[in-house]
Design an enzyme around this catalytic site. Structure first.
Site: not given
Ligand code: ADP
Length: 295
Positions: A99, A101, A202
């Site tokens: 999903e 957010l 993290d």
């Molecule tokens: P990575 O594993 O490459 O570090 P992340 O999971 O941290 O990637 O995702 C990168 C960025 O995307 C996050 O810092 C956040 O800003 C955004 N993000 C990650 N997951 C979601 C989500 N489910 N909904 C909205 N934004 C997200």
């Protein structure tokens, strides 16, 4: 649209087809950039917004462990965690779909509420330190093999692994590595033991989001049962957390006096992760901490 983007777009379309059971019309498609090598997009279809990230499939079980970590946090029911739709592999690429957010606005008591929620998350305890599966911290493997003692876990499964890797990759000298060995001897007298606490693992501001109610939502966990002071220390490393967050946390789940002095010790772990992932820019800070606590 460049060729590369076209190819990625088709890949996203296959993920949507596989998981939604039909080929939806993509209404919007927006790239996101995280701290890692993963690529990520927010994709809007009639059903709603999804967040999909993927890589070349060269990090075994990375998204499976991330999906499990998200589930562990979500099962506590303490705070918003995006629901995982699926993870899998299409040709040579691995992906994780969840999903999205939505972060339209923040509640006035957002930080206070977040502090209380994190304090409550940390009340989720366990007989031992670790977790029943291993995960990743950034692109590096994180071992969660069970141990009974929290400080010993922090030394053996966190600091020693990163210092050892840095030495192997010639990112630190033998001399600096020897200083880590000296610190391990002293650490049990420098940081207090505590009950195992469920950590996000993290928790920096890049992984702190807002849900559709205007309250906190956490993404990208590397969770395990650990020392909760280590999590709180990490929140201070790149800043962005407000004072009311710490005050609210302390009211719900107080921490021992002297925490401020211990912060650098805990942050040796994320600092060494950064040394291993991004190079020597963080070494100065590591050297200063070792010098301070070994004198
Ligand atoms: P990575 O594993 O490459 O570090 P992340 O999971 O941290 O990637 O995702 C990168 C960025 O995307 C996050 O810092 C956040 O800003 C955004 N993000 C990650 N997951 C979601 C989500 N489910 N909904 C909205 N934004 C997200």
């Amino acid at each position: 649209m460049t060729f590369q983007t076209q190819e990625q777009y088709q890949f996203i379309e296959s993920i949507l087809f596989e998981n939604l059971g039909h080929q939806p019309k993509v209404l919007d498609f927006q790239f996101f950039y995280g701290g890692n090598f993963n690529l990520a997009v927010k994709v809007t279809v009639a059903e709603g917004d999804y967040f999909i990230k993927w890589n070349q499939g060269d990090h075994e079980e990375m998204f499976a462990s991330e999906a499990r970590s998200l589930q562990v946090l979500s099962d506590t029911g303490v705070m918003s965690i995006p629901k995982v739709i699926n993870h899998g592999k299409i040709v040579d690429k691995e992906y994780l779909m969840m999903e999205f957010l939505t972060a339209s606005y923040k509640q006035a008591n957002y930080w206070q509420d977040f502090g209380q929620k994190l304090a409550n998350l940390h009340k989720h305890s366990n007989a031992q330190f670790g977790l029943d599966f291993n995960n990743y911290i950034g692109a590096l493997r994180q071992s969660n093999e069970w141990m009974e003692d929290g400080v010993a876990f922090f030394i053996e499964k966190r600091l020693k692994v990163q210092a050892g890797l840095a030495l192997y990759d010639r990112k630190i000298s033998e001399e600096l590595h020897a200083k880590f060995n000296q610190l391990y001897e002293k650490l049990p007298s420098l940081i207090p033991n505590d009950k195992p606490a469920l950590l996000h693992g993290d928790l920096w501001s890049g992984n702190v989001m807002t849900d559709n109610q205007g309250f906190v939502g956490l993404v990208d966990p590397a969770c395990y049962y650990g020392l909760r002071e280590a999590e709180l220390a990490f929140t201070t490393m790149f800043g962005g957390f407000e004072t009311s967050f710490y005050e609210a946390y302390h009211e719900v789940n107080p921490i021992e006096n002297g925490f401020g002095d211990r912060i650098p010790l805990y942050n040796l772990y994320p600092l060494m992760v950064h040394v291993n992932l991004f190079g020597g820019g963080y070494l100065d800070a590591v050297e200063k901490i070792l010098k301070k606590f070994l004198n």
